[in-house]
Design a protein around this motif. Structure first.
Motif, PDB file in Angstrom:
ATOM      1  N   ILE A   1       0.865  -1.239  -0.155  1.00 56.73           N
ATOM      2  CA  ILE A   1      -0.103  -0.142   0.245  1.00 56.73           C
ATOM      3  C   ILE A   1       0.823   1.187  -0.222  1.00 56.73           C
ATOM      4  CG2 ILE A   1      -1.493   1.447   1.469  1.00 56.73           C
ATOM      5  CD1 ILE A   1      -3.134  -1.544   2.386  1.00 56.73           C
ATOM      6  N   LEU A   2       0.690   2.051  -0.802  1.00 55.11           N
ATOM      7  CA  LEU A   2       1.308   3.325  -1.051  1.00 55.11           C
ATOM      8  C   LEU A   2       0.345   4.365  -0.682  1.00 55.11           C
ATOM      9  CD1 LEU A   2       3.294   2.910  -4.223  1.00 55.11           C
ATOM     10  CD2 LEU A   2       4.059   2.403  -1.934  1.00 55.11           C
ATOM     11  N   THR A   3       0.407   5.175   0.351  1.00 54.06           N
ATOM     12  CA  THR A   3      -0.743   6.099   0.592  1.00 54.06           C
ATOM     13  C   THR A   3      -0.305   7.281   1.830  1.00 54.06           C
ATOM     14  OG1 THR A   3      -2.960   6.690   1.750  1.00 54.06           O
ATOM     15  CG2 THR A   3      -1.505   4.853   2.633  1.00 54.06           C
ATOM     16  N   ALA A   4      -0.878   8.541   1.587  1.00 54.66           N
ATOM     17  CA  ALA A   4      -0.340   9.525   2.275  1.00 54.66           C
ATOM     18  C   ALA A   4      -0.942   9.667   3.877  1.00 54.66           C
ATOM     19  CB  ALA A   4      -0.859  10.962   1.914  1.00 54.66           C
ATOM     20  N   ARG A   5      -1.804   8.336   3.939  1.00 55.91           N
ATOM     21  CA  ARG A   5      -2.663   8.344   5.155  1.00 55.91           C
ATOM     22  C   ARG A   5      -1.522   7.562   6.282  1.00 55.91           C
ATOM     23  NH1 ARG A   5      -8.156   5.661   2.723  1.00 55.91           N
ATOM     24  NH2 ARG A   5      -8.712   7.402   1.427  1.00 55.91           N
ATOM     25  N   ALA A   6      -1.052   8.315   7.157  1.00 61.98           N
ATOM     26  CA  ALA A   6      -0.013   7.619   7.888  1.00 61.98           C
ATOM     27  C   ALA A   6      -0.596   7.174   9.308  1.00 61.98           C
ATOM     28  CB  ALA A   6       1.017   8.948   8.231  1.00 61.98           C
ATOM     29  N   GLN A   7      -2.026   7.457   9.683  1.00 59.71           N
ATOM     30  CA  GLN A   7      -2.303   6.991  10.913  1.00 59.71           C
ATOM     31  C   GLN A   7      -2.154   5.573  11.014  1.00 59.71           C
ATOM     32  OE1 GLN A   7      -3.986   8.666   8.816  1.00 59.71           O
ATOM     33  NE2 GLN A   7      -4.971  10.555   9.546  1.00 59.71           N
ATOM     34  N   MET A   8      -1.717   5.163  12.299  1.00 58.62           N
ATOM     35  CA  MET A   8      -1.612   3.896  12.738  1.00 58.62           C
ATOM     36  C   MET A   8      -3.116   2.806  12.113  1.00 58.62           C
ATOM     37  SD  MET A   8       0.143   1.186  13.647  1.00 58.62           S
ATOM     38  CE  MET A   8       1.512   2.111  14.144  1.00 58.62           C
ATOM     39  N   SER A   9      -3.987   3.549  12.767  1.00 59.36           N
ATOM     40  CA  SER A   9      -5.492   2.660  12.549  1.00 59.36           C
ATOM     41  C   SER A   9      -5.450   2.477  10.825  1.00 59.36           C
ATOM     42  CB  SER A   9      -6.702   3.502  12.706  1.00 59.36           C
ATOM     43  OG  SER A   9      -6.748   4.760  12.142  1.00 59.36           O
ATOM     44  N   GLU A  10      -5.157   3.348   9.866  1.00 57.94           N
ATOM     45  CA  GLU A  10      -4.981   3.000   8.391  1.00 57.94           C
ATOM     46  C   GLU A  10      -4.148   2.081   8.077  1.00 57.94           C
ATOM     47  OE1 GLU A  10      -7.053   4.519   6.567  1.00 57.94           O
ATOM     48  OE2 GLU A  10      -7.801   6.122   7.240  1.00 57.94           O
ATOM     49  N   ARG A  11      -2.959   2.053   8.620  1.00 57.78           N
ATOM     50  CA  ARG A  11      -1.885   0.998   8.410  1.00 57.78           C
ATOM     51  C   ARG A  11      -2.604  -0.434   8.853  1.00 57.78           C
ATOM     52  NH1 ARG A  11       4.174   3.019   9.766  1.00 57.78           N
ATOM     53  NH2 ARG A  11       3.478   5.318   9.286  1.00 57.78           N
ATOM     54  N   ILE A  12      -3.064  -0.520   9.891  1.00 61.63           N
ATOM     55  CA  ILE A  12      -3.793  -1.916  10.599  1.00 61.63           C
ATOM     56  C   ILE A  12      -4.871  -2.377   9.508  1.00 61.63           C
ATOM     57  CG2 ILE A  12      -5.018  -2.816  12.564  1.00 61.63           C
ATOM     58  CD1 ILE A  12      -3.579  -0.902  14.542  1.00 61.63           C
ATOM     59  N   ALA A  13      -5.748  -1.211   9.236  1.00 61.40           N
ATOM     60  CA  ALA A  13      -6.693  -1.702   8.217  1.00 61.40           C
ATOM     61  C   ALA A  13      -6.204  -2.385   6.808  1.00 61.40           C
ATOM     62  CB  ALA A  13      -7.771  -0.427   7.947  1.00 61.40           C
ATOM     63  N   GLY A  14      -5.306  -1.641   6.410  1.00 65.86           N
ATOM     64  CA  GLY A  14      -4.815  -2.279   5.294  1.00 65.86           C
ATOM     65  C   GLY A  14      -3.939  -3.579   5.394  1.00 65.86           C
ATOM     66  N   LEU A  15      -3.439  -3.783   6.449  1.00 65.55           N
ATOM     67  CA  LEU A  15      -2.787  -5.241   6.795  1.00 65.55           C
ATOM     68  C   LEU A  15      -3.639  -6.300   6.878  1.00 65.55           C
ATOM     69  CD1 LEU A  15       0.185  -3.675   8.979  1.00 65.55           C
ATOM     70  CD2 LEU A  15       0.386  -4.538   6.405  1.00 65.55           C
ATOM     71  N   ASP A  16      -4.695  -5.694   7.810  1.00 64.66           N
ATOM     72  CA  ASP A  16      -5.917  -6.893   7.926  1.00 64.66           C
ATOM     73  C   ASP A  16      -6.598  -7.116   6.578  1.00 64.66           C
ATOM     74  OD1 ASP A  16      -5.264  -6.794  10.609  1.00 64.66           O
ATOM     75  OD2 ASP A  16      -6.947  -5.324  11.377  1.00 64.66           O
ATOM     76  N   ALA A  17      -6.739  -6.258   5.667  1.00 58.47           N
ATOM     77  CA  ALA A  17      -7.417  -6.470   4.476  1.00 58.47           C
ATOM     78  C   ALA A  17      -6.390  -7.261   3.545  1.00 58.47           C
ATOM     79  CB  ALA A  17      -7.586  -5.256   3.821  1.00 58.47           C
ATOM     80  N   GLY A  18      -5.237  -7.597   4.006  1.00 58.57           N
ATOM     81  CA  GLY A  18      -4.473  -8.591   3.154  1.00 58.57           C
ATOM     82  C   GLY A  18      -3.101  -8.115   2.406  1.00 58.57           C
ATOM     83  N   ALA A  19      -2.879  -6.656   2.879  1.00 63.01           N
ATOM     84  CA  ALA A  19      -1.585  -6.103   2.581  1.00 63.01           C
ATOM     85  C   ALA A  19      -0.369  -6.690   2.960  1.00 63.01           C
ATOM     86  CB  ALA A  19      -1.613  -4.660   2.685  1.00 63.01           C
ATOM     87  N   ASP A  20       0.775  -6.749   2.229  1.00 63.47           N
ATOM     88  CA  ASP A  20       1.899  -7.380   2.655  1.00 63.47           C
ATOM     89  C   ASP A  20       2.792  -6.369   3.271  1.00 63.47           C
ATOM     90  OD1 ASP A  20       2.011 -10.384   1.453  1.00 63.47           O
ATOM     91  OD2 ASP A  20       1.139  -9.033  -0.043  1.00 63.47           O
ATOM     92  N   ASP A  21       2.793  -5.053   3.084  1.00 61.87           N
ATOM     93  CA  ASP A  21       3.490  -4.189   3.459  1.00 61.87           C
ATOM     94  C   ASP A  21       2.739  -2.662   3.103  1.00 61.87           C
ATOM     95  OD1 ASP A  21       5.550  -2.797   4.505  1.00 61.87           O
ATOM     96  OD2 ASP A  21       6.967  -3.580   2.991  1.00 61.87           O
TER      97      ASP A  21
END
Length: 221
Positions: free
Chosen positions: A77-97
């Motif tokens: 995932i490449l994004t300007a959203r730096a919040q921890m909650s956004e990172r967790i949501a992306g990883l939980d959805a299946g992102a690898d990094d």
């Protein structure tokens, strides 16, 4: 390395594409989720670089759909959203990094190498109905051990049924599963796909349940 970049920022996409070219990498660009899906129908990628803030359908929704369809391609995932909650949501959805913009290209290349190394040896299921085997990782189908060429939409139609053995699927719901909620297709298109699957894999592969829809042949699953 064959890369799919899903990014709606044209300037950033052009910059990543140029740097990839300089590195000798092949990069395809999709500006939205639907364009990404079309690219994935025709190509196998080493890694997907995915922006979350896409126009229309979000990158997170696209990612969830890919994982639900057993697409195990590594996703960063490449994004300007730096919040921890956004990172967790992306990883939980299946992102690898996850890489926050702005980033150094050297770090992006290093992360791509890392996720592709980790993906080696990962397994995804094969689905079987009597003499028909669907290899999800390779998007390939065999019947009695022989490869059967299917169009992209014939494959997606078969995948829907083989994921849901015994379930009756209404034509309208089947259309949504294959084309998405916004899919606009002719009324007989689904019937054509089913006819082609029966011709290639056997008449009993998909059963018509009159007045209700279709299901994987009850004597097949």
């Amino acid at each position: 390395m064959n890369i799919l970049l899903v990014e709606d920022d044209a300037m950033l996409a052009a910059a990543i594409r140029e740097r990839a070219r300089q590195e000798g990498l092949v990069l395809d660009h999709a500006a939205d989720a639907e364009s990404a899906r079309l690219a994935l129908l025709d190509n196998v990628y080493s890694v997907i670089l995915l922006d979350l803030g896409l126009p229309g359908e979000s990158g997170l929704s696209l990612l969830r759909g890919l994982r639900a369809a057993y697409n195990a391609t590594p996703v960063i995932i490449l994004t300007a959203r730096a919040q921890m909650s956004e990172r967790i949501a992306g990883l939980d959805a299946g992102a690898d990094d996850y890489l926050v913009k702005p980033f150094e290209f050297s770090e992006l290349w290093a992360r791509m190498r890392a996720v592709t190394r980790r993906s080696e040896g990962k397994t995804v299921p094969t689905l079987t109905c009597r003499n028909v085997v669907l290899d999800v990782a390779r998007q390939a189908v065999t019947c009695d051990g022989q490869p059967v060429p299917l169009s992209a939409y014939e494959y997606r139609t078969l995948l829907v049924f083989m994921e849901r053995p015994g379930h009756i699927i209404a034509r309208s719901h089947l259309q949504t599963l294959i084309y998405g909620a916004d899919g606009d297709v002719e009324s007989n298109t689904i019937a054509v796909f089913i006819h082609q699957l029966r011709r290639k894999l056997g008449e009993d592969i998909i059963e018509t349940v009159h007045g209700q829809g279709y299901r994987l042949g009850k004597d097949v699953a």
